[in-house]
Design a protein around this motif. Structure first.
Motif, PDB file in Angstrom:
ATOM      1  N   LEU A  45       1.569 -77.994 -18.227  1.00 49.32           N
ATOM      2  CA  LEU A  45       1.848 -78.949 -17.158  1.00 49.32           C
ATOM      3  C   LEU A  45       2.605 -80.116 -17.780  1.00 49.32           C
ATOM      4  CD1 LEU A  45      -1.692 -78.995 -15.526  1.00 49.32           C
ATOM      5  CD2 LEU A  45       0.292 -77.721 -14.739  1.00 49.32           C
ATOM      6  N   GLU A  46       3.749 -80.458 -17.180  1.00 53.43           N
ATOM      7  CA  GLU A  46       4.536 -81.558 -17.726  1.00 53.43           C
ATOM      8  C   GLU A  46       3.940 -82.893 -17.302  1.00 53.43           C
ATOM      9  OE1 GLU A  46       9.147 -82.449 -18.637  1.00 53.43           O
ATOM     10  OE2 GLU A  46       8.710 -81.837 -16.587  1.00 53.43           O
ATOM     11  N   ILE A  47       3.653 -83.746 -18.305  1.00 49.03           N
ATOM     12  CA  ILE A  47       3.140 -85.094 -18.071  1.00 49.03           C
ATOM     13  C   ILE A  47       4.317 -86.021 -17.802  1.00 49.03           C
ATOM     14  CG2 ILE A  47       1.934 -87.060 -19.118  1.00 49.03           C
ATOM     15  CD1 ILE A  47       0.406 -84.907 -20.845  1.00 49.03           C
ATOM     16  N   ASN A  48       5.276 -85.999 -18.693  1.00 43.93           N
ATOM     17  CA  ASN A  48       6.548 -86.704 -18.543  1.00 43.93           C
ATOM     18  C   ASN A  48       7.553 -85.982 -19.420  1.00 43.93           C
ATOM     19  OD1 ASN A  48       6.172 -87.647 -21.197  1.00 43.93           O
ATOM     20  ND2 ASN A  48       5.196 -89.517 -20.492  1.00 43.93           N
ATOM     21  N   SER A  49       8.724 -86.483 -19.523  1.00 46.38           N
ATOM     22  CA  SER A  49       9.772 -85.792 -20.271  1.00 46.38           C
ATOM     23  C   SER A  49       9.353 -85.542 -21.720  1.00 46.38           C
ATOM     24  CB  SER A  49      11.059 -86.620 -20.231  1.00 46.38           C
ATOM     25  OG  SER A  49      12.073 -85.935 -20.929  1.00 46.38           O
ATOM     26  N   GLY A  50       9.070 -84.292 -22.032  1.00 42.06           N
ATOM     27  CA  GLY A  50       8.753 -83.915 -23.399  1.00 42.06           C
ATOM     28  C   GLY A  50       7.286 -83.938 -23.787  1.00 42.06           C
TER      29      GLY A  50
END
Length: 129
Positions: A45-50
């Motif tokens: 799951l992406e939290i923020n970019s990267g």
């Protein structure tokens, strides 16, 4: 040479679908990858970019139980937020399980909230003041 960011935080889950839904609905994370690794399934799951939350489905081999705050190892995961009051309201609306109500932590100049995810992992949201 330097470390420039956290790549991911990994959490073992008892129910992978419940955990994915929890993090998507509670925090707005988005599933970006799901991989069957044989003995386990990984969901990113992406939290923020990267930066990602990596959920492990151990295919029934994860034991449900409480995570004690004084055992060696991971204590909690924390996310910095811009508006702690708005997050507190959202968490209440979503019926989050609060471990610590909104608290001003003078020594570190932060306001924070602690909640528990479906796997017993403590999640902190904090904001500078």
């Amino acid at each position: 040479m330097k470390i420039d960011r956290i790549d991911h935080i990994a959490v073992n889950t008892v129910d992978i679908e419940e955990s994915v839904k929890y993090y998507e609905e509670m925090f707005g994370f988005q599933e970006v990858n799901r991989a069957d690794m044989g003995e386990c399934v990984l969901v990113y799951l992406e939290i923020n970019s990267g930066s990602y939350l990596e959920l492990f489905d151990l295919k029934g081999d994860c034991v449900k139980g409480d995570i004690s705050g004084n055992l060696q190892g991971l204590k909690h995961i924390a996310f910095h937020v811009d508006d702690i009051i708005a997050w507190e309201k959202k968490l209440r609306e979503k019926k989050a399980e609060f471990v610590m109500q909104l608290t001003r932590m003078e020594p570190i100049k932060k306001d924070g909230i602690l909640i528990k995810d479906p796997n017993g992992v403590i999640v902190e949201l904090s904001a500078d003041y």
